[in-house]
Design an enzyme around this catalytic site. Sequence first.
Site, PDB file in Angstrom:
ATOM      1  N   CYS A  93       0.931  -0.953  -0.106  1.00 48.36           N
ATOM      2  CA  CYS A  93       0.167  -0.057   0.157  1.00 48.36           C
ATOM      3  C   CYS A  93       0.928   1.237   0.004  1.00 48.36           C
ATOM      4  CB  CYS A  93      -0.872   0.180   1.072  1.00 48.36           C
ATOM      5  SG  CYS A  93      -0.132   0.048   2.705  1.00 48.36           S
ATOM      6  N   ASN A 109       2.339   1.470   4.138  1.00 47.77           N
ATOM      7  CA  ASN A 109       2.817   0.330   4.913  1.00 47.77           C
ATOM      8  C   ASN A 109       2.490   0.464   6.492  1.00 47.77           C
ATOM      9  OD1 ASN A 109       5.726  -1.956   5.396  1.00 47.77           O
ATOM     10  ND2 ASN A 109       3.558  -2.542   4.976  1.00 47.77           N
ATOM     11  N   CYS A 144      -0.877   0.798   7.482  1.00 47.54           N
ATOM     12  CA  CYS A 144      -2.255   0.681   7.815  1.00 47.54           C
ATOM     13  C   CYS A 144      -2.834  -0.714   6.837  1.00 47.54           C
ATOM     14  CB  CYS A 144      -3.205   1.654   7.390  1.00 47.54           C
ATOM     15  SG  CYS A 144      -3.133   3.094   8.161  1.00 47.54           S
ATOM     16  N   ARG A 145      -3.123  -0.519   5.591  1.00 47.23           N
ATOM     17  CA  ARG A 145      -3.695  -1.707   4.861  1.00 47.23           C
ATOM     18  C   ARG A 145      -2.842  -2.758   4.769  1.00 47.23           C
ATOM     19  NH1 ARG A 145      -5.442   2.054   0.078  1.00 47.23           N
ATOM     20  NH2 ARG A 145      -3.338   3.034   0.894  1.00 47.23           N
ATOM     21  N   SER A 146      -1.790  -2.750   4.359  1.00 47.82           N
ATOM     22  CA  SER A 146      -0.797  -3.790   3.752  1.00 47.82           C
ATOM     23  C   SER A 146      -0.417  -4.530   4.998  1.00 47.82           C
ATOM     24  CB  SER A 146       0.099  -3.587   2.730  1.00 47.82           C
ATOM     25  OG  SER A 146       1.198  -2.591   3.492  1.00 47.82           O
ATOM     26  N   ASP A 205      -8.507   3.906   1.775  1.00 43.45           N
ATOM     27  CA  ASP A 205      -7.326   4.027   2.717  1.00 43.45           C
ATOM     28  C   ASP A 205      -7.997   4.599   4.129  1.00 43.45           C
ATOM     29  OD1 ASP A 205      -5.129   4.546   4.087  1.00 43.45           O
ATOM     30  OD2 ASP A 205      -4.023   5.498   2.373  1.00 43.45           O
TER      31      ASP A 205
HETATM   32  P1  4NP Z   1      -1.582   3.028   4.204  1.00 44.79           P
HETATM   33  O1  4NP Z   1      -2.074   4.332   4.646  1.00 44.79           O
HETATM   34  O2  4NP Z   1      -1.072   2.974   2.727  1.00 44.79           O
HETATM   35  O3  4NP Z   1      -2.840   2.106   4.209  1.00 44.79           O
HETATM   36  O4  4NP Z   1      -0.585   2.470   5.060  1.00 44.79           O
HETATM   37  C1  4NP Z   1      -1.375   5.549   4.695  1.00 44.79           C
HETATM   38  C2  4NP Z   1      -0.535   5.796   5.685  1.00 44.79           C
HETATM   39  C3  4NP Z   1       0.318   7.094   5.453  1.00 44.79           C
HETATM   40  C4  4NP Z   1       0.245   8.069   4.744  1.00 44.79           C
HETATM   41  C5  4NP Z   1      -0.906   7.650   3.819  1.00 44.79           C
HETATM   42  C6  4NP Z   1      -1.466   6.451   3.708  1.00 44.79           C
HETATM   43  N1  4NP Z   1       0.905   9.053   4.628  1.00 44.79           N
HETATM   44  O5  4NP Z   1       0.567   9.873   3.853  1.00 44.79           O
HETATM   45  O6  4NP Z   1       1.792   9.223   5.561  1.00 44.79           O
END
Ligand code: 4NP
Length: 154
Positions: free
Chosen positions: A11, A14, A16-18, A126
Site C-alpha cells: 500500500c 505500509n 495501515c492496509r498492507s 485508505d
Molecule cells: P496505508 O495508509 O497506505 O494504508 O499505510 C497511509 C499511511 C500513511 C500515509 C498515507 C496512507 N501518509 O501519507 O503518511
Amino acid sequence: MNSPQRILFICLGNICRSPMAEFIMKDLVEKAGLGGHFSIASAATSSEEWGNPVYPPARRKLLEHGISCEGKTARQMERRDYQRFDLLIGMEAQNLRDMERICGGDPQGKMRLLMDFTQRPGNVADPWYTRDFETAWRDISEGCQGLLQALAEN
Ligand code: 4NP
C-alpha cells in the site's frame, strides 16, 4: 498446494492496509494448517513511513480479532522484490501504477489488486483518510479469504 507461495502486500504507507493484509493472511494460513507453504510480508510504495510501527488504530483492529502485528515496521518496496515474491498484491489502482514504476513493469504477471479476489473488485479505501478501520478490516479479510481460496484451488 504445490510450491511455497511468497506474497508481498503493498500500500502507500505500509502502516495501515498492507500490514493488516499481511497479518490477516498469516493468521488465515496458520489456521488452515498451511503456514509452512507461505512466506508473507508487506511493504510501501512510498518512503513516507519507513521504520514506523503499524498505525495504532490498525493495530487495535487486528488485536480485536486476536491478531498481533508486534515488531512490524514499515519499509519501502524495492525493485528486487519482484524476483523475491510470486505475487505482489496492491490495495488500490494507484499502488499498482507505483509498483510497476518501481519494478520496471510486470513482465511475469505477478501483480494484482486484493479486492480482485472478491465478488466486488476495486480499491480498499485508505483508512488513514477515511478513519474507517472496520470497513478496512472487512474488505481486507474478504480479500485475503478469496486469495487463499484461489491459491488452494491451484
Ligand atoms: P496505508 O495508509 O497506505 O494504508 O499505510 C497511509 C499511511 C500513511 C500515509 C498515507 C496512507 N501518509 O501519507 O503518511
